[in-house]
Enzyme design. Sequence first.
Site, mmCIF file in Angstrom:
data_model
loop_
_atom_site.group_PDB
_atom_site.id
_atom_site.type_symbol
_atom_site.label_atom_id
_atom_site.label_comp_id
_atom_site.label_asym_id
_atom_site.label_seq_id
_atom_site.Cartn_x
_atom_site.Cartn_y
_atom_site.Cartn_z
ATOM 1 N N HIS A 71 -0.375 19.504 -32.442
ATOM 2 C CA HIS A 71 0.143 19.947 -31.134
ATOM 3 C C HIS A 71 1.379 19.166 -30.740
ATOM 4 O O HIS A 71 1.556 18.002 -31.104
ATOM 5 C CB HIS A 71 -0.933 19.936 -30.051
ATOM 6 C CG HIS A 71 -1.361 18.589 -29.544
ATOM 7 N ND1 HIS A 71 -0.655 17.890 -28.584
ATOM 8 C CD2 HIS A 71 -2.449 17.832 -29.818
ATOM 9 C CE1 HIS A 71 -1.284 16.761 -28.303
ATOM 10 N NE2 HIS A 71 -2.377 16.685 -29.044
ATOM 11 N N ASP A 183 0.428 10.757 -30.212
ATOM 12 C CA ASP A 183 -0.551 11.803 -29.881
ATOM 13 C C ASP A 183 0.222 12.952 -29.222
ATOM 14 O O ASP A 183 0.535 12.874 -28.038
ATOM 15 C CB ASP A 183 -1.611 11.247 -28.933
ATOM 16 C CG ASP A 183 -2.577 12.296 -28.414
ATOM 17 O OD1 ASP A 183 -2.616 13.418 -28.971
ATOM 18 O OD2 ASP A 183 -3.277 12.009 -27.437
ATOM 19 N N GLU A 217 -1.837 21.403 -25.530
ATOM 20 C CA GLU A 217 -3.165 20.917 -25.924
ATOM 21 C C GLU A 217 -3.731 19.964 -24.878
ATOM 22 O O GLU A 217 -4.941 19.970 -24.621
ATOM 23 C CB GLU A 217 -3.074 20.211 -27.285
ATOM 24 C CG GLU A 217 -4.424 19.807 -27.884
ATOM 25 C CD GLU A 217 -4.918 18.431 -27.443
ATOM 26 O OE1 GLU A 217 -6.089 18.094 -27.714
ATOM 27 O OE2 GLU A 217 -4.132 17.682 -26.814
ATOM 28 N N GLU A 218 -2.863 19.155 -24.289
ATOM 29 C CA GLU A 218 -3.318 18.075 -23.425
ATOM 30 C C GLU A 218 -3.966 18.554 -22.132
ATOM 31 O O GLU A 218 -4.601 17.792 -21.424
ATOM 32 C CB GLU A 218 -2.160 17.121 -23.106
ATOM 33 C CG GLU A 218 -1.613 16.357 -24.305
ATOM 34 C CD GLU A 218 -2.562 15.294 -24.859
ATOM 35 O OE1 GLU A 218 -3.656 15.117 -24.285
ATOM 36 O OE2 GLU A 218 -2.209 14.658 -25.861
ATOM 37 N N ASP A 240 -5.136 15.883 -35.565
ATOM 38 C CA ASP A 240 -4.858 15.251 -34.279
ATOM 39 C C ASP A 240 -5.116 13.760 -34.474
ATOM 40 O O ASP A 240 -5.318 13.305 -35.602
ATOM 41 C CB ASP A 240 -5.747 15.850 -33.176
ATOM 42 C CG ASP A 240 -5.128 15.741 -31.785
ATOM 43 O OD1 ASP A 240 -4.431 14.738 -31.513
ATOM 44 O OD2 ASP A 240 -5.362 16.639 -30.954
ATOM 45 N N HIS A 327 -2.870 7.353 -25.265
ATOM 46 C CA HIS A 327 -2.366 7.691 -23.927
ATOM 47 C C HIS A 327 -1.714 6.504 -23.214
ATOM 48 O O HIS A 327 -1.691 6.423 -21.994
ATOM 49 C CB HIS A 327 -3.441 8.346 -23.063
ATOM 50 C CG HIS A 327 -3.742 9.758 -23.475
ATOM 51 N ND1 HIS A 327 -4.292 10.689 -22.621
ATOM 52 C CD2 HIS A 327 -3.556 10.403 -24.653
ATOM 53 C CE1 HIS A 327 -4.432 11.841 -23.259
ATOM 54 N NE2 HIS A 327 -3.997 11.682 -24.513
#
Length: 362
Positions: A71, A183, A217-218, A240, A327
């Site tokens: 993603h 990510d 995606e998030e 991922d 994150h």
Amino acid sequence: MSAKKIITKKSLGFFEKYLNNAAPTGYEWNGQKLWMDYLKPYVDTFITDTYGTAVGVINPDAKYKVVIEGHADEISWYVNYITDNGLIHVIRNGGSDHQIAPSKWVNIHTKNGIVKGIFGWPAIHTRNKVKEEPPKLDNITVDIGAKDKAEVEKMGVHVGCVITYPDEFQVLNKNKFVCRAIDNRAGGFMIAEVARLLHENKVKLPFGLYITNSVQEEIGLRGAEMITQTIKPNVAIVTDVCHDTTTPMIEKKTQGHTEIGSGPVISYAPAVQNKLRERIIDTAETKKIPFQRMAASRMTGTDTDAFAYSNGGVASALISLPLRYMHTTVETVHQDDVENVIRLIYETLLTIKEGETFSYFE
């Protein structure tokens, strides 16, 4: 394919440029253009959709379709409220971490370009030592150096502007890649490298390969949910990131044991089709690619779930890249793991035959 280094100087240069470009959820298109430019020599054609998912296709006329997917989006913030004295309150766009915000620089994206800002925080001298208040969504604010709301608006900042961190790619101790948005910008990079290797090694696949870089995606796997209905694949291998659980304050009894440098992580979960997963494990063992295992409970929390439960059921599996500090602005992965994820996807594709159903009843 030999165990020689996969990442070239050129491909690493692309990865750095791709990571450094901001592509928050809902605003992925400039990153997608960079990705498509890199991928263009290695594919036959592209598919794009209304919300910005991009797909490079090899053998577009083949009936049997295999997806490899990552993603494209990164977490960010939105301007939510501007105070009379010119401070900006935010809300999340994806799973942005309020605790890392204080003292971070930010980029506010406006029609007129980037406006710089900082997440302020009260000085240690002024805080209540007995009962310190931690950073929370309702007490962190962005300061852009404006004296009041009117000046904020004059600078082009308004409610709905998206906010990203400017932190850029660095290499730590020779083989650790560090950046925000690994990510899952790493996923897009790894599937692009698979396409490059197929091209360079002159591999003729017996099926259509859809190298898919999904958006959104998030905030709930939304891009994958859309594009899988367009592609209607037979098989999907998703990549991922997952957590390195060896750093402090992580409970292995609940999070399991996975770590950077120990290889790709193969998931067990209801959405993961068992025969396809075993094919991936057999490939890793045959090709001597190190790997780790991870169990998920109800869902993987990745685009695997969106592909698996679409189109009446698509044989889907997840190969994850272990990552530290998810994150945050210092997400960290090991180069060996990046190369081994690429190697494992590549080698698994070479085992897939046209028309395979992966049915439990055959």
